[in-house]
Design an enzyme around this catalytic site. Structure first.
Site, PDB file in Angstrom:
ATOM      1  N   VAL A 101       4.467   0.974  -4.940  1.00  0.00           N
ATOM      2  CA  VAL A 101       5.213   0.079  -6.057  1.00  0.00           C
ATOM      3  C   VAL A 101       6.014   0.862  -7.372  1.00  0.00           C
ATOM      4  O   VAL A 101       5.246   1.632  -7.646  1.00  0.00           O
ATOM      5  CB  VAL A 101       4.320  -0.990  -6.820  1.00  0.00           C
ATOM      6  CG1 VAL A 101       5.108  -1.962  -8.020  1.00  0.00           C
ATOM      7  CG2 VAL A 101       3.653  -1.830  -5.281  1.00  0.00           C
ATOM      8  N   SER A 160     -19.748   6.942  -0.763  1.00  0.00           N
ATOM      9  CA  SER A 160     -20.532   7.112  -0.025  1.00  0.00           C
ATOM     10  C   SER A 160     -20.808   6.175   0.964  1.00  0.00           C
ATOM     11  O   SER A 160     -21.582   5.899   1.416  1.00  0.00           O
ATOM     12  CB  SER A 160     -22.111   7.328  -1.377  1.00  0.00           C
ATOM     13  OG  SER A 160     -21.392   8.296  -2.392  1.00  0.00           O
ATOM     14  N   ILE A 205     -22.354   2.860   0.455  1.00  0.00           N
ATOM     15  CA  ILE A 205     -23.840   1.942  -0.545  1.00  0.00           C
ATOM     16  C   ILE A 205     -23.604   0.909  -1.004  1.00  0.00           C
ATOM     17  O   ILE A 205     -22.760   0.774  -1.776  1.00  0.00           O
ATOM     18  CB  ILE A 205     -24.448   3.971  -1.466  1.00  0.00           C
ATOM     19  CG1 ILE A 205     -24.108   4.947  -0.840  1.00  0.00           C
ATOM     20  CG2 ILE A 205     -25.486   2.705  -1.593  1.00  0.00           C
ATOM     21  CD1 ILE A 205     -25.401   6.001  -1.536  1.00  0.00           C
ATOM     22  N   HIS A 224     -25.057  -1.234  -3.338  1.00  0.00           N
ATOM     23  CA  HIS A 224     -26.250  -0.710  -4.437  1.00  0.00           C
ATOM     24  C   HIS A 224     -26.697  -2.199  -4.666  1.00  0.00           C
ATOM     25  O   HIS A 224     -26.313  -3.745  -4.248  1.00  0.00           O
ATOM     26  CB  HIS A 224     -25.336  -0.827  -5.546  1.00  0.00           C
ATOM     27  CG  HIS A 224     -25.017   0.422  -5.206  1.00  0.00           C
ATOM     28  ND1 HIS A 224     -26.214   2.005  -5.446  1.00  0.00           N
ATOM     29  CD2 HIS A 224     -23.787   1.452  -5.173  1.00  0.00           C
ATOM     30  CE1 HIS A 224     -24.781   2.630  -5.610  1.00  0.00           C
ATOM     31  NE2 HIS A 224     -23.925   2.601  -5.141  1.00  0.00           N
ATOM     32  N   LYS A 254     -25.000   7.627 -11.201  1.00  0.00           N
ATOM     33  CA  LYS A 254     -25.937   8.067 -10.494  1.00  0.00           C
ATOM     34  C   LYS A 254     -27.072   9.165  -9.795  1.00  0.00           C
ATOM     35  O   LYS A 254     -28.041   9.048  -9.339  1.00  0.00           O
ATOM     36  CB  LYS A 254     -26.027   6.962  -9.230  1.00  0.00           C
ATOM     37  CG  LYS A 254     -25.518   5.315 -10.045  1.00  0.00           C
ATOM     38  CD  LYS A 254     -25.146   4.675  -8.742  1.00  0.00           C
ATOM     39  CE  LYS A 254     -25.315   3.225  -9.258  1.00  0.00           C
ATOM     40  NZ  LYS A 254     -24.093   2.316 -10.094  1.00  0.00           N
ATOM     41  N   ARG A 298     -12.920   8.387  -7.965  1.00  0.00           N
ATOM     42  CA  ARG A 298     -12.463   6.892  -8.386  1.00  0.00           C
ATOM     43  C   ARG A 298     -12.917   6.733  -9.665  1.00  0.00           C
ATOM     44  O   ARG A 298     -12.333   7.336 -10.753  1.00  0.00           O
ATOM     45  CB  ARG A 298     -15.070   7.049  -9.257  1.00  0.00           C
ATOM     46  CG  ARG A 298     -16.363   7.258  -8.144  1.00  0.00           C
ATOM     47  CD  ARG A 298     -16.948   8.541  -7.531  1.00  0.00           C
ATOM     48  NE  ARG A 298     -17.780   8.659  -8.607  1.00  0.00           N
ATOM     49  CZ  ARG A 298     -18.707   9.660  -8.213  1.00  0.00           C
ATOM     50  NH1 ARG A 298     -18.118  10.897  -8.054  1.00  0.00           N
ATOM     51  NH2 ARG A 298     -19.575   9.898  -9.705  1.00  0.00           N
ATOM     52  N   GLU A 321       1.131  -1.383  -0.051  1.00  0.00           N
ATOM     53  CA  GLU A 321      -0.137   0.064  -0.248  1.00  0.00           C
ATOM     54  C   GLU A 321       0.943   1.467   0.515  1.00  0.00           C
ATOM     55  O   GLU A 321       1.766   1.346   0.845  1.00  0.00           O
ATOM     56  CB  GLU A 321      -1.108  -0.167   1.199  1.00  0.00           C
ATOM     57  CG  GLU A 321      -1.299   0.916   2.208  1.00  0.00           C
ATOM     58  CD  GLU A 321      -2.474   1.343   0.222  1.00  0.00           C
ATOM     59  OE1 GLU A 321      -2.320   2.451   0.072  1.00  0.00           O
ATOM     60  OE2 GLU A 321      -3.144   1.058  -0.348  1.00  0.00           O
TER      61      GLU A 321
END
Length: 325
Positions: A165, A38, A40, A42, A242, A303, A24
């Site tokens: 990396v 969010s 969520i 879905h 969305k 995103r 990481e």
């Protein structure tokens, strides 16, 4: 990567007799894409039929219940409604319902003004109808990642943070992964690097996709507004998003957002006055009683969009390398 995807893979593989390292680049797991979304879960609506995204969304909605029981996560099934303001939009809801049922989403129904008045009293009274999906839920995204990592660690996985990396070399015996924490050798590499997945793949001269960050600005409301809505509230979706939502969260504070802005900079987490106005106007169309003074914090998330669908594939060019992008 040690976001939700990389951590889930590590936890699942830790069931087997394998030597596993998670690399990481940030200071902590979930500090990339996974901390700022969010939260969520879905139900599987609003996905193209035949898409990998659609199939995995539906499977993930079922699987999250088992994972939550095993790890003691704060998953809550609150349900969602997608609203329509006109007869044309109501017809679009019927199309979304039909497409979702073809994918296998269950318990969907169209609800009328009387149902909405009883179940969402703060919803805009101009809404004529809505598609109700009771299996939608909410979860804390970062607490989920921490729980996955803790379980993986107990099963022998090693997690290295601040281990960006820098290069990967493929040889007959496997891979040499050069990182800020030294060189790792592996027979298999799973690339779940989120926003950087295309760059990691390119290190082995495997192209075929480009990650374009899609920025979403979100605004958190005071916890005293916890009962502003009873469900997740969606407008009709567009081709790229969305839409701007009114979101219940696992922590109780409602959120409004996100925006959907194509950006080039993978570090651009800025918020703007224009973003606030766009999100606030969109959210107030759904819930008119929203007040800007109720906003207590704001953030942006990126995103990792790679076209219209998810990418999960074994790369024959470098045997042992799997892209999960």
């Amino acid at each position: 990567g040690s976001g939700v995807v990389g951590s889930s893979i590590a936890r699942e593989l830790s069931r087997y007799k394998l030597s596993i390292a998670v690399l990481e680049k940030e200071e902590e797991s979930a500090f990339g894409v996974s901390k700022s979304n969010s939260g969520i879960i879905h139900p599987g609506t609003q996905n193209p039929e035949g898409s990998l995204k659609g199939r995995l969304c539906l499977e993930g909605n079922v699987l999250i219940r088992q994972i939550s029981r095993e790890l003691g996560l704060d998953f809550k099934e609150v349900g969602e409604i997608i609203v329509a303001f006109s007869q044309d939009e109501t017809r679009r809801l019927l199309e979304i319902k039909s497409q979702a049922e073809a994918l296998g989403v269950e318990q969907l129904r169209i609800v009328d003004k009387a149902w909405l008045r009883d179940n969402e009293p703060n919803l805009n009274p101009e809404v004529l109808a809505a598609l109700y999906a009771p299996t939608a839920g909410i979860i804390s995204p970062y607490r989920m990642v921490y729980a996955l990592c803790e379980n993986a660690l107990k099963n022998g996985v090693e997690i290295y943070t601040q281990a960006r990396v820098e290069n990967i070399v493929f040889a007959n015996s496997g891979f040499e992964i050069q990182t800020a924490k030294g060189v790792f050798k592996a027979r298999h590499v799973l690339n779940a690097a989120g926003l950087s997945a295309d760059e990691i793949s390119a290190m082995l001269d495997i192209g075929g996709f480009k990650i374009t960050p899609r920025k979403g600005q979100e605004f958190i409301l005071d916890k005293k507004k916890e009962n502003l809505t009873n469900h997740l509230i969606f407008p009709l979706p567009s081709k790229t998003s969305k839409g701007i939502l009114v979101i219940k969260t696992a922590d109780g504070n409602p959120m409004i957002g996100p925006s959907a802005e194509e950006v080039e900079d993978k570090e651009d987490l800025s918020t703007t006055e224009e973003g606030l106005k766009k999100v606030f106007d969109g959210a107030r169309r759904l819930v008119p009683s929203l007040n800007q003074e109720d906003i207590i914090a704001y953030f942006s998330g990126l995103r990792p969009a790679a076209g219209d669908d998810f990418i999960i594939r074994y790369e024959d060019k470098s045997p042992g390398f799997i892209n999960v992008a």
